[in-house]
Design a protein around this motif. Sequence first.
Motif, PDB file in Angstrom:
ATOM      1  N   UNK A 109     -35.726  -7.150  22.648  1.00  0.00           N
ATOM      2  CA  UNK A 109     -35.881  -8.367  23.440  1.00  0.00           C
ATOM      3  C   UNK A 109     -34.609  -8.704  24.210  1.00  0.00           C
ATOM      4  N   UNK A 110     -34.798  -9.047  25.491  1.00  0.00           N
ATOM      5  CA  UNK A 110     -33.689  -9.546  26.294  1.00  0.00           C
ATOM      6  C   UNK A 110     -33.484 -11.038  26.076  1.00  0.00           C
ATOM      7  N   UNK A 111     -34.598 -11.737  25.793  1.00  0.00           N
ATOM      8  CA  UNK A 111     -34.529 -13.183  25.582  1.00  0.00           C
ATOM      9  C   UNK A 111     -35.525 -13.580  24.506  1.00  0.00           C
ATOM     10  N   UNK A 112     -35.182 -14.658  23.794  1.00  0.00           N
ATOM     11  CA  UNK A 112     -36.116 -15.309  22.871  1.00  0.00           C
ATOM     12  C   UNK A 112     -36.216 -16.762  23.300  1.00  0.00           C
ATOM     13  N   UNK A 113     -37.424 -17.217  23.574  1.00  0.00           N
ATOM     14  CA  UNK A 113     -37.635 -18.595  24.029  1.00  0.00           C
ATOM     15  C   UNK A 113     -38.451 -19.331  22.970  1.00  0.00           C
ATOM     16  N   UNK A 114     -37.876 -20.406  22.444  1.00  0.00           N
ATOM     17  CA  UNK A 114     -38.523 -21.212  21.412  1.00  0.00           C
ATOM     18  C   UNK A 114     -39.061 -22.477  22.061  1.00  0.00           C
ATOM     19  N   UNK A 115     -40.338 -22.746  21.859  1.00  0.00           N
ATOM     20  CA  UNK A 115     -40.979 -23.915  22.458  1.00  0.00           C
ATOM     21  C   UNK A 115     -41.500 -24.825  21.351  1.00  0.00           C
ATOM     22  N   UNK A 116     -41.135 -26.081  21.421  1.00  0.00           N
ATOM     23  CA  UNK A 116     -41.583 -27.036  20.408  1.00  0.00           C
ATOM     24  C   UNK A 116     -42.278 -28.195  21.080  1.00  0.00           C
ATOM     25  N   UNK A 117     -43.240 -28.792  20.391  1.00  0.00           N
ATOM     26  CA  UNK A 117     -43.950 -29.942  20.949  1.00  0.00           C
ATOM     27  C   UNK A 117     -43.207 -31.241  20.686  1.00  0.00           C
ATOM     28  N   UNK A 118     -42.094 -31.177  20.017  1.00  0.00           N
ATOM     29  CA  UNK A 118     -41.383 -32.400  19.683  1.00  0.00           C
ATOM     30  C   UNK A 118     -40.686 -32.971  20.915  1.00  0.00           C
ATOM     31  N   UNK A 119     -40.711 -34.312  21.008  1.00  0.00           N
ATOM     32  CA  UNK A 119     -40.170 -34.977  22.186  1.00  0.00           C
ATOM     33  C   UNK A 119     -38.666 -34.775  22.307  1.00  0.00           C
ATOM     34  N   UNK A 120     -37.981 -34.707  21.196  1.00  0.00           N
ATOM     35  CA  UNK A 120     -36.524 -34.589  21.229  1.00  0.00           C
ATOM     36  C   UNK A 120     -36.086 -33.242  20.703  1.00  0.00           C
ATOM     37  N   UNK A 121     -35.169 -32.620  21.434  1.00  0.00           N
ATOM     38  CA  UNK A 121     -34.615 -31.354  20.958  1.00  0.00           C
ATOM     39  C   UNK A 121     -33.370 -31.588  20.109  1.00  0.00           C
ATOM     40  N   UNK A 122     -33.065 -32.848  19.847  1.00  0.00           N
ATOM     41  CA  UNK A 122     -31.866 -33.161  19.070  1.00  0.00           C
ATOM     42  C   UNK A 122     -32.116 -33.104  17.570  1.00  0.00           C
ATOM     43  N   UNK A 123     -33.363 -32.875  17.175  1.00  0.00           N
ATOM     44  CA  UNK A 123     -33.694 -32.829  15.757  1.00  0.00           C
ATOM     45  C   UNK A 123     -34.397 -31.517  15.459  1.00  0.00           C
ATOM     46  N   UNK A 124     -34.762 -31.351  14.199  1.00  0.00           N
ATOM     47  CA  UNK A 124     -35.577 -30.242  13.731  1.00  0.00           C
ATOM     48  C   UNK A 124     -35.023 -28.871  14.121  1.00  0.00           C
ATOM     49  N   UNK A 125     -35.602 -28.241  15.150  1.00  0.00           N
ATOM     50  CA  UNK A 125     -35.207 -26.874  15.476  1.00  0.00           C
ATOM     51  C   UNK A 125     -33.724 -26.816  15.865  1.00  0.00           C
ATOM     52  N   UNK A 126     -33.261 -27.760  16.641  1.00  0.00           N
ATOM     53  CA  UNK A 126     -31.843 -27.755  17.027  1.00  0.00           C
ATOM     54  C   UNK A 126     -30.950 -27.851  15.794  1.00  0.00           C
ATOM     55  N   UNK A 127     -31.305 -28.768  14.886  1.00  0.00           N
ATOM     56  CA  UNK A 127     -30.488 -28.944  13.689  1.00  0.00           C
ATOM     57  C   UNK A 127     -30.501 -27.691  12.823  1.00  0.00           C
ATOM     58  N   UNK A 128     -31.667 -27.073  12.679  1.00  0.00           N
ATOM     59  CA  UNK A 128     -31.741 -25.861  11.856  1.00  0.00           C
ATOM     60  C   UNK A 128     -30.959 -24.716  12.502  1.00  0.00           C
ATOM     61  N   UNK A 129     -31.119 -24.537  13.807  1.00  0.00           N
ATOM     62  CA  UNK A 129     -30.408 -23.453  14.481  1.00  0.00           C
ATOM     63  C   UNK A 129     -28.898 -23.658  14.429  1.00  0.00           C
ATOM     64  N   UNK A 130     -28.461 -24.906  14.329  1.00  0.00           N
ATOM     65  CA  UNK A 130     -27.022 -25.178  14.254  1.00  0.00           C
ATOM     66  C   UNK A 130     -26.412 -24.567  12.989  1.00  0.00           C
ATOM     67  N   UNK A 131     -27.242 -24.366  11.956  1.00  0.00           N
ATOM     68  CA  UNK A 131     -26.743 -23.752  10.720  1.00  0.00           C
ATOM     69  C   UNK A 131     -26.533 -22.250  10.876  1.00  0.00           C
TER      70      UNK A 131
END
Length: 982
Positions: free
Chosen positions: A333-355
């Motif tokens: 893969x050249x790119x991985x694109x993660x799409x979430x239905x959550x209104x804010x990207x400041x929680x959940x996936x962003x927080x987990x990826x920060x780890x």
Amino acid sequence: MKSDKEKIFENHIAAYLTEKHRYTQLSAADCTDTDFHFIAAHLLDFIKDTQLSKYGKLQENYGTDTDREILEALKTELERKPLWVIMRNSLPVRGIAFDLYYPKPRSSNSQTSFDNYNKNKFSLKQQYHFSSDTSQSIDLVLFLNGLPIITIELKHEDEGQNVYDAVEQYNTRPQENQIFTLPFLHIAADTSEVKIATNPFSEHNFIPFNQGLTNKEENQGEYPIEFLYKDVLSKDWVLEYISFFLLYIPPNQKITDDGILLVEPERTIFPRYHQLRSNHKLAQSISSHFEAENTLGLKYLINHSAGSGKTLTISWLTDRLDSLYSESNQKIFDMVIVLTDRKSLDKNIKDELANFVHLNNKIGLAKDSDKLKNFIRQRKSIVVSTIQKFSYIQEIIQEDEGLKQLRIAFIIDEAHRSQDGKMASNVKAIFTNPEQPDNEELPTDEDEIIYEAKKVNITNQVLIAFTATPIQTTVDYFGQPLDEYTEDEAIKEGYILDVANNIISYQTLYHLKSKTIIPDDEMYPAGVVHKALREVAFRDPELIQYKSEVILKYFEDKVKDTLNGRGKAMVVTSSRAAGLLYFEALKEKIAKRNLPYKVLFAFSDFTDEKGNEIKEETLNELTTTHAGKKIEDVFDENDDYRIIVVANKFQTGFNQPKLVSMFLDKPVRGVNAVQTLSRLNRKTYGKDTTMVVDFTNSVQSIFDAFRRYRSGSRFEPQEPNPQALEDRYNEFLSFNIFDENEIIHYTELIKQATTDHAKDADLMTLSNDYRNKFRELIPEKEAQKDIVNFLNRFVSDFYFTTLFFQLTIKIIRFALFAEVIADKLYKKGSASSLKDHLKNLLVEKSTVRYRGVIISTTVNEPPPPPRGGTVRGRTDPPRASIPDVMVDLRNVFQITDGEALLINQVIESILNDRNVLDLIFNNSKNKWFLDNYKQNLKQRVIDFYLSKNWDQRLIEGPYISPGGIIDYIVNAAYRLILYKGD
């Protein structure tokens, strides 16, 4: 005689590890370090064997003290970091970094890396005596290059002990002994069940680690937990834990609004078994396909329930796909694109990826379209955006030849159906000018994502959809789930609570009266009108005042003291206007009674009927009182705020473990019911039950929804039948309203009118002529609506069928005709006109009736099989007579003789109407007609009661509720007519 089955069990696992996985058996003489439990000779031999030049450099300065320098440096570093973190990042010794292990290379670029990987030394010790002060021992300890990494306590069920005894054994071990702190994993197992912990000193730290609700051996002669020693403890899996899966969560501090410092200690996260399994399955399937075909074009569905740790699973998968190589050493893969239905990207996936700190420089969080476009054009390795941007991303890719060649993985988080989704593209695109811009409305539901994906060539793409509630459309497109972790598993394993086992039920009854006559020359979707009318009643101030009293009574009695006074409640309202009334009512009552808690209102900003702008930030004093914090953070951190009122917001993607109660003043069904009530299911210490109060009489619908999804996907992939569209087309022609030539003429004008103003005028003239013809041939308004509904349904089915088949030009042309002409034949009501009509409605009579605590007896039963294809054989209607109907009705409802007489009269009036009989006889096999015509009969029954001045009955639950007396009368009339017809 003492049984030796536990020893047999232990020996079996040890033999498997040594014979199949080539672990080395250690002797007591090897294990003399009871302080740090190092096998020093193994560690030093590994370093000399793989990094001799570094060792020699250190030796130049320290001579015979070189080995001691390395061991002392490791002991010093352990005061600051977990052992596995040191192993992952290397050990600094006097300015020289030594690798303590070598992971399996993800690519074959370096032969040296492969050679060093093969020099890793795995060993095990049975009955490891960890202290000279005690005779106690651990059944198995596993070492990597002389460093302790995994401990295992085993129990045999035939000896009267099980996995819980193994857990208890860990809990009583001496916490000061480093054999229980240095390894990253501690396993408690019996012959059929496994639990794991990264910190073994509390029973609560041990989590289930199993294949499903039961474990099953793959090979004869193995134990049911074969997966543990066959896969989980295999060399490559263990190396992946250190190099990839283990997560270090540093200590976290935050200050509450009250100035209290909250400290969360550091911890290590190890994946649950389904997280490992799904990650391995996906990586293996993708790489194998790419190796064989040198192309992608793959679609996967992962059905993981709430409580599965889905966001973390997605984060691990993102990391894995970003560095996935084929066997021929090609990055997939050249790119991985993660799409979430959550209104804010400041929680959940962003927080987990920060780890995943090693990914920090690779990730682009696209909070707006410009950033998203730049990240894609820059070929950012990992891009995180919202699911609504899927169509926009595809446009960016398809318009650039270079981007079209990129291999991209899309990970779609919870692509569930939205409430107000609308197809982003329509059939007009088939005939109109391709140079014109596409519809800019972005997809928001599952059908739309699928439709958008179908439009583009995904040869270089992989689509991976995660969902807890798969629907038929999803399974049809993606196929059966590659991996499943069901809600049933999550509940029984203790990750989430069962929120649908009982519900306190109320019924809101109301009668609406209009101050003016509402015109019937506009057509609205039935569901939209029903919802709008219901919202008029559900935002009635008097009803809300009463329900607010009920809410506070329950909160005081049942919620206030939960979780040591920190338990919280959510009030789910039907609209923002209703939510505002609830917020104001609750806030006023709480203040007047001087109650020790407060209320928040979560919503998207709106303008009320008086033109006032209502802002979430202002209403909740987020800036002035809470230093600009987000409302969800205020609700989480400040336990003065115990109640949150919501309107759409936070019904999905909102994880608040302190929520113990929910008050529903909005009907929820299907996927929406599961997602809404699942806000309650998160566990926290002291939370072992929840409370749901439903004001909408939707209890059975909620139970049915949970039953449908509790045990995983029940759907089989199906393809629609294109012949059904042909049949419906011919059926329309049989109505003798418009013939084929008229349809062709109209669609040709549609094409021409896009670029020719004169032709556009001709099209409008022809539309007017067709409308007049339609009204002349079909004078009855209800019949006109039926025809328009027929056309709209054809268009909807056409969209879905195009996902699977190339359709004939005749069908494509008719779909275009149907979509355009439907709005012309019967005026489509606008949102503003409906709003104007609703202003004239008053709630004339209303009440809220307690129905009791309703306990589900079916939620945990298997759901009925999904309905099959579109064509079914006719089922003979049950035999019936009016006396039979009356007996049944009296058994179900408590009715008086006077009520029975009226019911008998209304049924007889229907049976004596020749027009009704003919309509139902002639359409007895047309399920669509029969379902829709029921509404006509229902209105006829209502009119009958009004003519008898029994309108009081029309606001009483037994009559107007779903499945009530009026529904019973209509269904009985159908049965009687169809029986008479036979």
